[in-house]
Structures are given as structure tokens and as C-alpha cells.
Design an enzyme around this catalytic site. Structure first.
Site, short mmCIF file in Angstrom:
data_model
loop_
_atom_site.label_atom_id
_atom_site.label_comp_id
_atom_site.label_asym_id
_atom_site.label_seq_id
_atom_site.Cartn_x
_atom_site.Cartn_y
_atom_site.Cartn_z
N HIS A 113 -8.65 2.89 -5.86
CA HIS A 113 -9.49 3.76 -6.68
C HIS A 113 -9.07 3.63 -8.14
O HIS A 113 -7.97 3.16 -8.43
CB HIS A 113 -9.32 5.22 -6.25
CG HIS A 113 -7.87 5.60 -6.08
ND1 HIS A 113 -7.24 5.56 -4.86
CD2 HIS A 113 -6.92 5.96 -6.97
CE1 HIS A 113 -5.97 5.90 -5.01
NE2 HIS A 113 -5.73 6.14 -6.28
N GLN A 178 -10.56 10.46 -8.36
CA GLN A 178 -10.13 9.09 -8.05
C GLN A 178 -11.21 8.39 -7.21
O GLN A 178 -11.04 8.18 -6.01
CB GLN A 178 -8.81 9.13 -7.26
CG GLN A 178 -7.62 9.63 -8.08
CD GLN A 178 -6.41 9.92 -7.23
OE1 GLN A 178 -6.50 10.61 -6.21
NE2 GLN A 178 -5.26 9.41 -7.62
N ASP A 180 -13.28 5.79 -5.24
CA ASP A 180 -12.87 4.55 -4.57
C ASP A 180 -13.61 3.36 -5.14
O ASP A 180 -14.84 3.40 -5.32
CB ASP A 180 -13.19 4.64 -3.07
CG ASP A 180 -12.06 5.27 -2.29
OD1 ASP A 180 -11.40 6.17 -2.84
OD2 ASP A 180 -11.84 4.87 -1.12
N ARG A 208 3.96 -3.10 -5.08
CA ARG A 208 3.90 -2.09 -4.01
C ARG A 208 2.42 -1.71 -3.96
O ARG A 208 1.87 -1.19 -4.93
CB ARG A 208 4.80 -0.91 -4.37
CG ARG A 208 4.81 0.23 -3.33
CD ARG A 208 3.77 1.27 -3.68
NE ARG A 208 3.81 2.43 -2.80
CZ ARG A 208 2.91 3.40 -2.83
NH1 ARG A 208 1.90 3.35 -3.67
NH2 ARG A 208 2.99 4.41 -2.01
N ASP A 210 -0.71 0.23 -3.05
CA ASP A 210 -1.02 1.61 -2.71
C ASP A 210 -2.13 1.70 -1.66
O ASP A 210 -3.12 0.97 -1.74
CB ASP A 210 -1.49 2.30 -4.01
CG ASP A 210 -1.55 3.81 -3.91
OD1 ASP A 210 -0.52 4.41 -3.59
OD2 ASP A 210 -2.63 4.38 -4.17
N TYR A 214 -7.02 2.09 3.19
CA TYR A 214 -8.22 2.58 2.50
C TYR A 214 -8.77 1.50 1.58
O TYR A 214 -9.97 1.31 1.44
CB TYR A 214 -7.90 3.83 1.68
CG TYR A 214 -7.34 4.94 2.53
CD1 TYR A 214 -8.19 5.76 3.28
CD2 TYR A 214 -5.96 5.15 2.63
CE1 TYR A 214 -7.68 6.76 4.08
CE2 TYR A 214 -5.45 6.15 3.43
CZ TYR A 214 -6.30 6.95 4.15
OH TYR A 214 -5.81 7.93 4.95
N LEU A 215 -7.84 0.77 0.95
CA LEU A 215 -8.25 -0.28 0.02
C LEU A 215 -9.11 -1.35 0.69
O LEU A 215 -10.17 -1.72 0.16
CB LEU A 215 -6.99 -0.94 -0.59
CG LEU A 215 -7.19 -2.29 -1.28
CD1 LEU A 215 -8.03 -2.13 -2.54
CD2 LEU A 215 -5.86 -2.94 -1.63
N GLU A 255 1.79 0.07 1.41
CA GLU A 255 1.85 1.42 1.97
C GLU A 255 0.80 1.49 3.07
O GLU A 255 -0.39 1.56 2.80
CB GLU A 255 1.55 2.46 0.88
CG GLU A 255 1.65 3.87 1.41
CD GLU A 255 0.93 4.92 0.56
OE1 GLU A 255 1.29 6.09 0.65
OE2 GLU A 255 -0.02 4.56 -0.17
N HIS A 322 8.38 9.33 -2.98
CA HIS A 322 7.88 10.24 -4.01
C HIS A 322 6.82 11.20 -3.49
O HIS A 322 6.43 12.12 -4.18
CB HIS A 322 7.32 9.42 -5.18
CG HIS A 322 6.15 8.58 -4.75
ND1 HIS A 322 6.26 7.50 -3.90
CD2 HIS A 322 4.83 8.69 -5.04
CE1 HIS A 322 5.05 6.98 -3.70
NE2 HIS A 322 4.18 7.68 -4.37
N ASP A 323 6.33 10.97 -2.27
CA ASP A 323 5.29 11.84 -1.71
C ASP A 323 5.91 12.91 -0.82
O ASP A 323 7.12 13.01 -0.72
CB ASP A 323 4.30 10.99 -0.90
CG ASP A 323 3.39 10.18 -1.81
OD1 ASP A 323 3.05 10.68 -2.91
OD2 ASP A 323 3.04 9.04 -1.44
C1 GLC Z 1 -0.35 6.83 -2.35
C2 GLC Z 1 0.74 7.29 -3.28
C3 GLC Z 1 0.45 8.72 -3.67
C4 GLC Z 1 -0.90 8.80 -4.33
C5 GLC Z 1 -1.97 8.20 -3.44
C6 GLC Z 1 -3.25 7.99 -4.20
O1 GLC Z 1 -0.32 7.50 -1.15
O2 GLC Z 1 1.98 7.15 -2.67
O3 GLC Z 1 1.45 9.24 -4.50
O4 GLC Z 1 -1.23 10.14 -4.57
O5 GLC Z 1 -1.60 6.94 -2.95
O6 GLC Z 1 -3.10 6.95 -5.14
#
Ligand code: GLC
Length: 569
Positions: A113, A178, A180, A208, A210, A214-215, A255, A322-323
Site C-alpha cells: 500500500h 493506506q 492497497d 524486509r 512488508d 497481502y502484497l 513478513e 516492533h508490532d
Molecule cells: C506490517 C508492519 C506493521 C505495519 C503493517 C502495515 O505488518 O510490521 O508495523 O503497520 O505492515 O504496513
């Protein structure tokens, strides 16, 4: 070694398979100009600290221009640098400095996104005739109820948002700010390639990636585009191919928070030609369940069913990111057990599925357990990933909303703002942690001169991990320890240049000391075994039996001294 070097990847050192990754957000790391916001020049000042720590690769969270709706994961310019953090010039200098110290850098690639303030989306929503209209996914009929699919259930109720201007709805898997991107659109694919190419050209070692599931999902794309796009994994394979063509050893660390079975296609199954690495969300969650129960079985079961990967692929292990610390793969009862043990207060929990705490407070600050958990994490087959501040045992600040509770500024000293910034506290980009985990008690400077500190321990762990390529890259066998609280595994690897490296790693999840007997049938009686964290030395007995004394919450990295292993003790 026989044949071509590619014939047996086990004999090759692949940098990402024995790396120590360190994730940080430039914004909260070190403020060099006193404006309250961490910056690239600040990070450059700390490159030596990071190499001294033993980290070998940085993962930089998004540093691009952003509207800060999602802490930088809402990007307005993929080629830019957030002006609060510095310039391209600062970035290139910092990258150069890092390279000089042997440090690699990967950056977040957030192309599922854009921000709704990205010029593409601004144009797309201005008119149905915009050249960027099809960069996004629109529908002209009322969307079905998607409230059960939203990722941030506290703030969103649907995956679709109505846009007044053109009277259609656009898709957003995350926040409504955000939208898509329409990855089935070849023009979008070309942009993604350009973005990858741009950052590789600046000396970046990979990405990394993200939100990969979904992408690559073309859901919502119109039929014609979707048909042209075909199998989403063809696209992921093409992305990897492109990346490797531009730079042979660049990695894609994805991820992909799915079960192992569902993850495998994202590696490209046995071919291994899609994502290079993925985070192991399954093992992380079972590790917490095992800790809560002081019973290793959830981990043993998970590791035993962990799929075998192509030799070039790798899992990344972590106990914090970080999440929210997601526990979505556990059953409701299991998740409740972890909540009860480590975050009973509803304010410590998030989205009904995770915890917004850092590890040390969850373990009541007990240094024995904290060290054991990090030793365990580094000892698991795969590549360890640290989130900044873990090396000193930082805690969270629950007064900060949502996921940001664990994204407080790095604590360098006991001084003003923890040495993060000389600015007035009210001007800081994020508040610091307070109380027993605040900078007065937890900071780098104090720990640097304390040989018993967590910092010294993590640094030693990083060194041991690098000295033991069998741990990161070898074959792993989970051993039967005979004790429910003791996790024992053995890693074995054909060393580059000859000889076999083999280690047995033992971790006690309970406070009681115990002696376990391990069966290492292939080892001759009298084989010497030494612990890399103490002066303990053991000998293999009859029929390969090894008697191992383990302290309460103890950890041992036992190197088996096999003939031909010339490593220093
Ligand atoms: C991933 C990131 C997260 C972010 C989300 C949307 O899950 O780790 O921090 O909010 O993507 O980009």
C-alpha cells in the site's frame, strides 16, 4: 568438497544464514541535532556500537517521507528520505560507514500500500480518468461486510472505504489511509522493480518485505488484469529473480505470518526461488507458550514439524518485534495461558491477539530467565533478529497507545532523555520508558562497563552464534532430554574447508537445577564436550550417553570436539 560449489550449498557460507540482524527505527535511535527526532547522522554515530555488539546486518524500519499515520509504514515517496531524519547525502554517508565496519543493511519495502497522501493516490482519487486510477483497487458497488477481516479491529470496520469524489470504494487491508496498490497492474510492478533497483544501487543488501501475503494477492483486481497476472507466486518469483539479477546476494526477508504449510509456497517450496527468508511466527508463539508452561513440548512439536527448506532459504527467529507480539497461531486457551503468564492486564494486550510488552517486564526482570530466553533464541536453527533495546533489556511504556508502547527511544545513558536527545522532553518524537525500565536503570553506558550486564551477555551470544555456523546453518535434531522443562537440540554442519561442526544446546525453562542424560549414539566414548559459556567440560560415556548438569534457567552451548575441528576454544 567435490563437484561445483553449488552442488552442495551446505558447504557454502551464505551471509544471511549466519547473520545477526538488528531492527531499528532511525527516528527513535539517536538524535544528533537536538530537534527531538532521531536522525541518520545519529545512527552513523552509533555504527561502532552496533558492530561492537556483534550485529552483522541492520534492518532499517521505514525512513521514507510519510504522513506518520502508521509510524512510517504509510509512505508518500518511495525514493525519498523523511526530511526530519536527514538527506540522501546523510544516508549514503551512513551506509558507507556501515560497510566500512562490515555491517550490512536491509530496508523495509512497503509496497502492499501507499499513504493516501502519495501523489499516485491523490491523482487516482481525483478522477476516474487519472493515469494512476488503476494503481489502486476500486469497486463501484456496495462492498460486502468485511469487518471480520480487518487487521486493526480497534480502528477499522471494513477493508473498503468510500471515496466521495469519484463515488467508488477503494481497498485497504490496513488503515483506510493506506490504500492497497494493485499489484496485478504491470505499471505498478514496474514501479516496485524501480524502487528495489534504486535502493540496491545505493548499496543496500536486501529488503524486509512488508505484509507479503497481502502484497501478492490480486484480490479485487479486475478480471482482465487478474488473468494477466496469473499465479501470485509467479510474481514473487519474478521479484526475487529481478532482485538477484541486480545484486546476486541481496535478500528478501518476508513478513508472512502464516502456518508452516502455508508459508512454504512463499519460499518457492523446494525450489527456494521466492523469498530468501521469513520470520518464524509459529516457533516464536510456541516458545512463549513453552515459557508460560515451563514445558518444552510446544516448541519440540513445532520444531519437529518445521519444514525442511531449500539450502539457500532460512527462517528468522525473534522474541520481539516492533508490532504487537502476536499470538494468533495459538488456540484461544493457549493464548489465554500466555496472557495470564505475561500480560494479564487488558491494557497489556492488543487486538485480542497479542501483547504490547517487551520481554524483560514479562519475565519480571529476572536476569536468569531473560538470558536463558535470548540464549535459546540465538541457539535455534535460523538467523536471530534483535529489536533495538533488547540488548540492554528495555521495557515498554504502556502509557503510549497501541503498538507504539514498545517503540520508545533508545536508552543510551542515565542522563536527560536517556541520552537519546538533548531536546525538551515535550519535543521528543516519542516519550521514553519510565520506572524500573527507564533510562535511570536501563541504559547502554552503565552496561558497557559491567561484565555481568545483559549487553555483555548478548554480545557474547552474538559472537558464539557466529563462531558456530552449525547453529545458524546446520541440520537440527531435537533431542529427548527426559525432562519436560529442558529443551535440548543438536546442530551439525559440514564446515567449509572440511571437518564437521556439531553442538548440543541445552536450555532449562524451570528454576530447578536438573541433570539430564542425552543420547548421542554416533559419538565414541571419551569424546570431549566443552561449554562455550563456562569452563564446564564433559566426556561422552558408554553408548554415546552424555550426562549434562543444568542450572535452574540454565543454558549450555556444548561444542563437541570432533576430529578435524580446528576452532579455538
Ligand atoms: C506490517 C508492519 C506493521 C505495519 C503493517 C502495515 O505488518 O510490521 O508495523 O503497520 O505492515 O504496513
Amino acid at each position: 568438497m567435490t563437484g561445483s560449489p553449488d552442488a552442495d550449498h551446505r558447504d557454502l557460507r551464505l551471509w544471511w544464514k549466519s547473520a545477526v540482524l538488528y531492527c531499528l527505527d532511525i527516528e527513535t535511535f539517536l538524535d544528533s541535532d537536538g530537534d527531538g527526532v532521531g536522525d541518520i547522522a545519529g545512527l552513523a554515530e552509533r555504527i561502532d556500537y552496533l558492530t561492537e555488539l556483534g550485529v552483522t546486518c541492520l534492518w532499517l524500519m521505514p525512513f521514507y517521507p510519510t504522513t506518520e499515520r502508521d509510524d512510517g509504514y504509510d509512505i508518500t515517496d518511495y525514493y525519498g528520505v523523511d526530511p526530519r531524519l536527514g538527506s540522501h547525502g546523510d544516508l549514503v554517508e551512513m551506509i558507507r560507514h556501515a560497510k566500512d565496519r562490515g555491517l550490512r543493511i536491509i530496508v523495509d519495502l512497503v509496497v502492499n500500500h501507499t499513504s493516501d497522501k502519495h501523489p499516485w493516490f491523490k491523482s487516482a482519487r481525483a478522477s476516474k480518468d487519472s493515469p494512476y486510477r488503476d494503481f489502486y483497487i476500486w469497486r463501484d458497488t456496495e462492498p460486502p461486510d468485511t469487518s471480520d477481516k480487518v487487521i486493526f479491529p480497534d480502528e477499522e470496520t471494513s477493508l473498503w472505504t468510500f471515496d466521495e469524489r469519484t463515488g467508488e470504494w477503494y481497498l485497504h487491508n490496513f488503515y483506510s489511509e493506506q490504500p492497497d496498490l494493485n499489484i496485478a497492474n504491470p505499471a505498478v510492478q514496474a514501479e516496485v522493480a524501480r524502487i528495489i533497483g534504486f535502493w540496491l544501487e545505493l548499496g543496500i543488501d536486501g529488503f524486509r518485505v512488508d505484509a507479503v501475503p497481502y502484497l501478492i494477492d490480486a484480490a479485487g483486481a479486475d478480471e482482465e488484469l487478474a488473468a494477466q497476472y496469473g499465479d501470485p507466486h509467479d510474481y514473487l518469483r519474478a521479484l526475487r529473480k529481478f532482485t538477484s539479477r541486480r545484486r546476486g546476494d541481496a535478500i528478501l526477508l518476508g513478513e508472512v505470518n502464516l502456518t508452516y504449510d502455508a508459508q512454504m509456497p512463499f519460499f518457492g517450496d523446494a525450489e527456494g526461488d521466492e523469498l530468501t527468508m521469513m520470520f518464524d511466527f509459529e516457533l516464536m508463539q510456541r516458545l512463549y507458550l513453552a515459557l508460560a508452561r515451563r514445558d518444552v513440548n510446544p516448541m519440540v512439536d513445532t520444531l519437529r514439524r518445521r519444514p525442511k527448506l531449500n539450502a539457500t532459504n532460512q527462517f528468522a527467529n525473534f522474541v520481539r518485534n516492533h508490532d504487537e507480539l502476536t499470538l494468533d497461531k495459538l488456540s484461544d486457551d493457549e493464548r489465554q495461558e500466555v496472557f495470564d503468564a505475561f500480560g494479564p492486564d487488558p491494557d497489556m494486550q492488543l487486538f485480542g491477539r497479542g501483547l504490547r510488552r517487551r520481554l524483560p517486564p514479562m519475565l519480571n526482570g529476572d536476569p536468569r530467565i531473560i538470558k536463558m530466553v535470548y540464549s535459546l533464541m540465538f541457539s535455534l536453527p535460523g538467523t536471530p533478529v534483535l529489536f533495538y533495546g533488547e540488548e540492554i533489556g528495555m521495557g515498554e511504556n504502556l502509557a503510549v497507545p497501541g503498538r507504539l508502547a514498545v517503540r520508545t527511544p533508545m536508552q543510551w545513558t542515565a542522563g536527560r532523555n536517556g541520552g537519546f536527545s538533548p531536546a525538551k522532553p515535550s519535543r521528543l518524537t516519542a516519550p521514553l520508558t519510565t520506572g524500573p525500565y527507564g533510562p535511570a536503570h536501563v541504559n547502554v553506558q552503565d552496561q558497557r562497563s559491567d561484565p555481568d550486564s545483559l549487553l555483555a551477555f548478548i554480545s557474547l551470544l552474538a559472537r558464539r552464534y557466529r563462531e558456530c555456523p552449525e547453529v545458524g546453518m546446520g541440520d537440527c535434531e531435537v533431542l529427548d532430554s527426559g525432562s519436560p522443562a529442558v529443551f535440548a537440540h543438536r546442530c551439525t554442519w559440514n564446515q567449509f574447508g572440511g571437518g564437521v561442526a556439531s553442538s548440543v544446546l541445552v536450555h532449562n525453562l524451570a528454576p530447578e537445577p536438573v541433570e539430564v542424560t542425552l543420547a548421542l549414539a554416533d559419538l565414541a566414548p571419551g569424546t570431549e564436550v566443552i561449554d562455550l559459556f563456562s569452563d564446564l567440560s564433559l566426556e561422552v560415556g558408554e553408548r554415546g550417553r552424555l550426562l549434562v548438569p543444568v542450572d535452574g534457567y540454565g543454558h549450555l552451548w556444548l561444542r563437541i570436539l570432533l576430529p578435524g575441528d580446528r576452532r579455538l576454544r
